[in-house]
Design a protein around this motif. Structure first.
Motif, short mmCIF file in Angstrom:
data_model
loop_
_atom_site.label_atom_id
_atom_site.label_comp_id
_atom_site.label_asym_id
_atom_site.label_seq_id
_atom_site.Cartn_x
_atom_site.Cartn_y
_atom_site.Cartn_z
N GLY A 4 23.30 36.20 -65.45
CA GLY A 4 24.70 36.48 -65.73
C GLY A 4 24.86 37.10 -67.10
O GLY A 4 25.58 38.08 -67.28
N LEU A 5 24.16 36.50 -68.09
CA LEU A 5 24.22 37.05 -69.45
C LEU A 5 23.70 38.47 -69.48
O LEU A 5 24.29 39.35 -70.09
N ARG B 205 15.84 23.10 -59.35
CA ARG B 205 17.28 23.33 -59.50
C ARG B 205 17.62 23.73 -60.93
O ARG B 205 18.42 24.61 -61.17
N ARG B 206 16.99 23.02 -61.88
CA ARG B 206 17.24 23.36 -63.29
C ARG B 206 16.81 24.80 -63.58
O ARG B 206 17.48 25.54 -64.27
N ASP C 39 19.23 27.21 -62.22
CA ASP C 39 20.42 27.22 -63.07
C ASP C 39 20.18 28.09 -64.30
O ASP C 39 21.01 28.93 -64.66
N LEU D 14 26.88 45.39 -68.70
CA LEU D 14 28.21 45.97 -68.53
C LEU D 14 28.76 46.45 -69.87
O LEU D 14 29.30 47.55 -69.98
N LEU D 15 28.62 45.58 -70.89
CA LEU D 15 29.05 45.98 -72.23
C LEU D 15 28.33 47.25 -72.65
O LEU D 15 28.93 48.19 -73.17
N MET E 28 20.09 31.71 -63.36
CA MET E 28 21.43 32.22 -63.09
C MET E 28 22.14 32.53 -64.39
O MET E 28 22.78 33.58 -64.53
N GLY E 29 22.05 31.60 -65.33
CA GLY E 29 22.69 31.82 -66.64
C GLY E 29 22.13 33.06 -67.30
O GLY E 29 22.89 33.91 -67.80
N ILE F 27 23.59 40.65 -67.02
CA ILE F 27 24.50 41.58 -66.37
C ILE F 27 25.72 41.85 -67.25
O ILE F 27 26.16 42.99 -67.41
N SER F 28 26.24 40.77 -67.90
CA SER F 28 27.38 40.97 -68.80
C SER F 28 27.00 41.91 -69.93
O SER F 28 27.76 42.82 -70.29
N ALA F 29 25.81 41.69 -70.50
CA ALA F 29 25.36 42.55 -71.59
C ALA F 29 25.20 43.99 -71.10
O ALA F 29 25.56 44.94 -71.80
#
Lengths: 315, 276
Positions: B15-16, B4-5, B8, B22-23, B11-12, B18-20
């Motif tokens: 997400g980072l 699970r860890r 997690d 997008l930027l 996922m973090g 994908i955000s990067a």
């Protein structure tokens, strides 16, 4: 009550747009019937010849046929593929931005989303033509042909970068700011209430994020509908990247396609020279149908998400 | 537990990433447009008039400002009354009718407005391809933005001020003109700038209402007008480098103008929010 009179003018505009398009479509609705939705042959006929009467006595040029199936399919396919990209990206970035990321990073992403939303449609189109399409043709399509070529739709050979994939990717970039603004906003409004209790039960941050997204289910679905409403009606970026197909259904993902909005923009000037007026009427019917489905989608989104986000207003 | 860890952490990281990404994608679009424009820029592009695929952009720059300026004037006139009605006069039923109208108009596709403008303004009302037909069509799409931002601006005025004005014996119209519109002004202007920035970038409404003019329009009707977004569309599909260069420079001008308007708009908005 002068103010009431002035404030009713936009209501009058809205009603008149609907009534006017309906009125203009009447010849086409009777002349083409269900053929409009089942045929893909769009041909104003021999416009230099005397118009001949067709069904219900409505006149059109000889050989005319107005079937919008290709455009309907193109609108549905580009919107569906764009949403297939947008929805997972929205959900993952929402959880990541709200649960995993430092405030500064999430604000930078937010500000850039606002810029995404404000960039004009034609600039996305330009970027699609000069950057995305060569990239797809040179690097992505050869790879999909080689690895997925056993599926007929992917066999190829691809001869152009424009088409379904380019249009959908550009649409995805344009829809993302809308969906992610709404989803992140609803997430944040629930976060303060539920985050601490869920985490204290031993959930990881990701599991807590998924649970909170579950509580915001309604707004998430609403955001998808609002994004769909935007994707259905997008004109210029799709017009520039779709390949402008007419009278040919796509046979694979590399084929040129066309959408309702793009076809309206591409065909309006030639429709005007059809002396029978049927080509113009058929385009009015296309516009009316496009308006009805995109308004229905946004209305559903508004009902579920509770608000609508205008371009550039997002975040 | 370890699994699970791990999930997690993954996922973090995802997400980072994908955000990067997008930027990066945004920066790529902006950089591509500005760099492409810088490579192809020639001074005569800004100083002379042209034909969208040859010559300069001066007529298109002026045309874009004329179209969005006139459209702003027309739509502001109507949108302010819609906002005033919602804020001060309308009961629940009329209020929700007006709000629904604004939201619905915001969701109508640009090309549907273009088709309507072509059929009604250009043909039935006989304006021809012209500044007035283009601006009227553009203003239909601007009304919802302005009505929404003006309504928000007036709602943002402190209730105590409104109550105090009424207590001093002010009439409803005095409250609207001297309290709501006056104290709401910064946010109203911020909304207007945002609206112009969106309007200046529109194309589909103008293709069949504004037309194109290698010079400047001479009158409101029956005189066609050029605009920047048309140059982008017409130029980039040409096989030769110069029209493509015009398309890049026109894009960069548009994006630059929009960024400036957006920044001023956000700055005004931020200043108001901090004050409140």
């Amino acid at each position: 009550m002068l103010i009431r009179i002035a404030s009713m003018i936009p209501v009058f505009f809205l009603v008149s747009i609907f009534i006017f398009l309906l009125y203009e479509s009447i010849p086409s609705i009777f002349y083409n019937g269900w053929n409009f939705f089942t045929s893909y042959r769009w041909n104003p006929g021999m416009t230099y010849r005397e118009p001949v009467p067709g069904p219900f006595g409505f006149r059109a040029s000889p050989g005319a046929s107005f079937g919008a199936l290709l455009f309907l399919f193109g609108t549905a396919a580009t919107s569906a593929l764009a949403l297939a990209i947008v929805v997972p990206v929205t959900l993952i970035t929402t959880i990541a931005l709200a649960m995993h990321t430092p405030r500064l990073m999430s604000r930078a992403v937010g500000a850039s989303m606002q810029l995404f939303a404000a960039i004009p449609s034609v600039v996305y189109g330009l970027w699609g033509i000069v950057f995305l399409e060569p990239l797809l043709l040179k690097y992505v399509f050869p790879w999909t042909e080689a690895t997925l070529g056993f599926i007929p739709w992917f066999r190829g050979p691809a001869t152009s970068g424009s088409g379904l994939v380019a249009s959908s990717l550009v649409l995805a970039l344009m829809v993302l700011p809308i969906t992610s603004a709404i989803v992140l906003d609803s997430f944040r409004s629930l976060q303060s209430r539920f985050q601490a209790p869920i985490l204290s039960l031993g959930a990881t941050r990701t599991e807590a994020g998924i649970a909170i997204l579950g509580f915001a289910r309604r707004q998430v679905i609403g955001a998808v509908f609002l994004g769909l409403g935007r994707a259905l009606g997008e004109t210029m970026a799709v017009l520039m990247t779709c390949g402008g197909a007419i009278n040919m259904m796509p046979v694979d993902i590399y084929s040129p396609i066309n959408t309702m909005a793009a076809a309206l923009a591409a065909l309006l000037d030639s429709a005007f020279i059809d002396a029978s007026g049927m080509a113009l009427s058929a385009l009015a019917e296309l516009g009316l149908f496009l308006m009805i489905i995109s308004l229905a989608s946004s209305a559903a989104g508004r009902a579920l998400a509770g608000r609508i986000v205008l371009r550039g207003e997002a975040w | 537990m370890g699994m699970r860890r791990l999930r997690d952490a993954l996922m973090g990281a995802a997400g980072l990433a994908i955000s990067a990404l997008l930027l990066a994608a945004l920066l790529l679009v902006l950089a591509y447009v500005f760099y492409g424009a810088a490579l192809r820029f020639e001074p005569e592009m800004l100083l002379t008039m042209g034909n969208a695929t040859s010559g300069g952009l001066l007529n298109a720059i002026v045309g874009t400002w004329l179209l969005s300026g006139l459209a702003l004037a027309i739509s502001a006139l109507l949108a302010i009354f819609v906002a005033i009605d919602i804020a001060q006069y309308a009961g629940a039923r009329v209020g929700s009718l007006l709000r629904a109208t604004v939201d619905t108009m915001a969701a109508i596709p640009a090309m549907v407005y273009g088709l309507f403008g072509f059929l009604v303004f250009v043909i039935y009302l006989g304006m021809g391809y012209s500044l007035l037909a283009g601006s009227l069509t553009l203003s239909l799409m601007m009304i919802p933005y302005l009505a929404r931002s003006t309504e928000t601006a007036m709602g943002n005025v402190p209730k105590e001020l409104v109550a105090a004005a009424y207590a001093l014996g002010a009439s409803r119209w005095q409250v609207i003109s001297r309290v709501l519109l006056r104290f709401g002004r910064p946010l109203i202007i911020s909304g207007a700038l945002l609206t112009v920035s969106i309007g200046a970038g529109e194309t589909a409404q103008l293709l069949y209402t504004a037309g194109w003019n290698p010079g400047l329009p001479t009158w409101f009707t029956h005189s066609q007008v050029g605009y920047l977004t048309y140059v982008v569309w017409a130029g980039i599909n040409q096989p030769t480098p110069y029209p493509q260069g015009l398309a890049f420079v026109a894009s960069a001008l548009l994006v630059g103008m929009i960024l400036v308007l957006l920044l001023i708009s956000k700055w005004l908005e931020g200043r108001e929010v901090r004050r409140a």
